[in-house]
Each structure stands twice: as C-alpha cells, then as structure tokens.
Write a protein that holds these residues in place. Structure first.
Motif, short mmCIF file in Angstrom:
data_model
loop_
_atom_site.label_atom_id
_atom_site.label_comp_id
_atom_site.label_asym_id
_atom_site.label_seq_id
_atom_site.Cartn_x
_atom_site.Cartn_y
_atom_site.Cartn_z
N THR A 182 0.83 -1.20 0.00
CA THR A 182 0.00 0.00 0.00
C THR A 182 0.87 1.25 0.00
O THR A 182 0.85 2.04 -0.93
CB THR A 182 -0.95 0.01 1.21
N THR A 217 0.09 1.29 -3.98
CA THR A 217 -0.69 2.53 -4.01
C THR A 217 0.23 3.73 -4.03
O THR A 217 0.10 4.61 -4.87
CB THR A 217 -1.64 2.60 -2.81
N ASN A 221 -0.56 2.68 -8.52
CA ASN A 221 -1.88 3.23 -8.80
C ASN A 221 -2.04 4.69 -8.43
O ASN A 221 -2.95 5.36 -8.92
CB ASN A 221 -2.94 2.40 -8.08
N ASN A 222 -1.16 5.22 -7.57
CA ASN A 222 -1.24 6.62 -7.21
C ASN A 222 0.12 7.31 -7.35
O ASN A 222 0.29 8.22 -8.14
CB ASN A 222 -1.78 6.80 -5.79
#
Length: 304
Positions: free
Chosen positions: A182, A200, A218-219
């Motif tokens: 994450t 993330t 993803n980010n």
C-alpha cells in the motif's frame, strides 16, 4: 471524608499498577516454550503472530521447531497449535492485560528437507528469513507494518504483501512472484520470474530482474527497475510519479511509451517516432518482446 478515601484508594491502585509495570520492565527475555513437529507428510505450515519478531533458521534435523522467548512465562501465553494429517498451524498465545514491559520474540527452525508450502503473517512484527536458504513450493508472507527480509529463496510461487512496512528481498527465484504494497517500500537485490508488482504509493527499487513482469503504481511511488534479462513482455504504469527502467543492451523489442503531463527519455530515440503523447517504435531487427511504459503525471526514462 469519603472523597479522601476515594483519592487514597485511587492512589493505591495507581502505585500498584506502576509497581507491577516496573517489575515487568525489569524482566529479561528467556526461552519459555519450545515445540517440535516432525514434517514428514506435512505439506502446509502456517505461522501467525501479532507484533512479535519472527526469525527463521535452518533446522539441524528433520523437525520443525518453534521457540518462544518471553519476559513472562505463563502457559496461557504459549502458542496455540492446530495440527492435521498434512498441515501445522501456529498462532500466538495470550498476553497480559497490561502489555507494558511484556515482550516476546519467536525463532523458527525449518528443516532443509521441507519443500512444500509456508505461510507467515504478522501485524507489526518483523519477519526475517535471511539466516536460511529456503526451497519451497510456495511462500506467502503478509505483514501490516513490520519489516520483511528475505535472503536466498527459491519457490514455484511467492506472494509478498505489506501495508506500510518494508519488503527487503535478496535473491528471489520463482515461477510467479506477486508483490503487493500500500505505502511501504520494496527493495530487491534480484528477482527471477514472472513478476506482478502493485502499490498505491510505495517506492520500488529492483537492482536486477530476470524474466517478465507487470509493475503498477496506482497513485504514486517511484519505480526503478533494472532488467538484466527479459524473457517475456514487461509493462510499467505510474499515475503520479516517475518510472526509470534499464533494459539489457542486446534486447530487441517493440516499444510503446505514453505520458499525459510528463517527459519521455530513452537511449534509443533514433529508432522511435512520436505521435502526440505517445512514443513508439522497434528496437532491433527481430523483436521478441514488448516493453510498455505509461504515466499520467510522471517522467519516463528507459535506457539500454
């Protein structure tokens, strides 16, 4: 008068609790529990603790050995064991109500002859497999905030997961490798296999990769990957951060790179053409794989 009695009682309770805590803090960590399991016929071992550090060693015989070191030795704090005909599950035991001053750590001795499935989970505890060479069918490790360290691991399947902890990988070879994070960082000395990496917002630093792979941020979180040998397609996506990829100098491949608000830089630009936000082309006369790179708001750098 009653108020004075209440205050006096409260002070007595507080002093008692402080005294207990002080005594607990002064205790040394000692071996409290040791469990032995023959692994003949066992195809699955699961070890699960909370914030306790778990360190793996190679067993000197054909037994799986669990050693629990604690500052307070009570049977209710011993590991809970569930064993069937082909699996062993070790879960942490109880803890004192007031955990201040109580500590526990775990040593696991795994036979070199064990070649099946190993699952290890912790919440905040560190997991260390650097002291042994692991050859397994599958290795699954899940840590919420602890540090996971791997040394020399060979398996058919490997799955590593962390929420906010650190994944520090040495030499990892597997048919399939899945790494999920994450916000934790990932560093790898060597990855050999078909890699699926997803994060993330964590950073990834892969010093040497062999095989194929799909890397997704993803980010945010920087992606730095060096491939020394490419045997299949590789792709990289980062929404809001940079991608840096190094490819083998002899590799021949189809190349496609896209960015919305970033720049694209390569060491083979003379072989490419640009069409708006996309740069594409063929490197070499006989391309064998495809290299795809995409960002939304990050820079792309690919070199051979």
């Amino acid at each position: 008068m009653q108020d004075k009695q209440k205050i006096s009682l409260c002070l007595t309770v507080v002093i008692g609790l402080l005294a207990l805590t002080g005594c607990s803090q002064g205790k040394a960590v000692q071996l409290a529990n040791e469990i032995h399991f023959p692994v003949n016929g066992i195809s699955g071992v699961t070890i699960s603790y909370d914030e306790e550090p778990i360190t793996f060693y190679e067993s000197e015989n054909d037994e799986l050995i669990i050693k629990e070191y604690m500052t307070e030795n009570k049977r209710s704090y011993y590991a809970k064991v569930e064993q069937s005909s082909n699996s062993i599950e070790i879960h942490e035991g109880g803890k004192p109500l007031l955990k201040s001053g109580f500590s526990r750590y775990i040593e696991v001795y795994l036979p070199a002859s064990y070649r099946d499935n190993l699952t290890v989970t912790t919440t905040d505890g560190d997991i260390d497999l650097t002291e042994m060479k692991a050859g397994l069918h599958s290795l699954k490790i899940d840590s919420t905030a602890g540090t996971v360290q791997l040394g020399d691991v060979e398996a058919k399947e490997v799955a590593l997961s962390s929420t906010s902890g650190t994944l520090d990988v040495g030499d990892l070879c597997a048919d399939t490798i899945r790494i999920d994070s994450t916000s934790g960082s990932v560093s790898c000395k060597r990855l050999d296999g078909d890699v699926t990496y997803t994060t993330t917002s964590g950073n990834a630093e892969i010093a040497s990769a062999v095989g194929s792979g799909k890397y997704t941020a993803n980010n945010s979180g920087e992606l730095h990957v060096v491939y020394t040998e490419v045997t299949g397609d590789v792709s990289f996506f980062n929404k809001n951060d940079s991608i840096q990829v190094t490819l083998p100098p002899e590799l021949e491949f189809e190349f496609d790179a896209t960015t919305k608000n970033g720049s694209i830089s390569t060491s083979f630009s003379s072989m490419l053409s640009s069409d708006g936000r996309t740069t594409h082309g063929t490197v070499g006369d006989n391309p064998t794989v495809t290299v795809y790179v995409e960002t939304k708001n990050g820079n792309i750098e690919v070199n051979q």
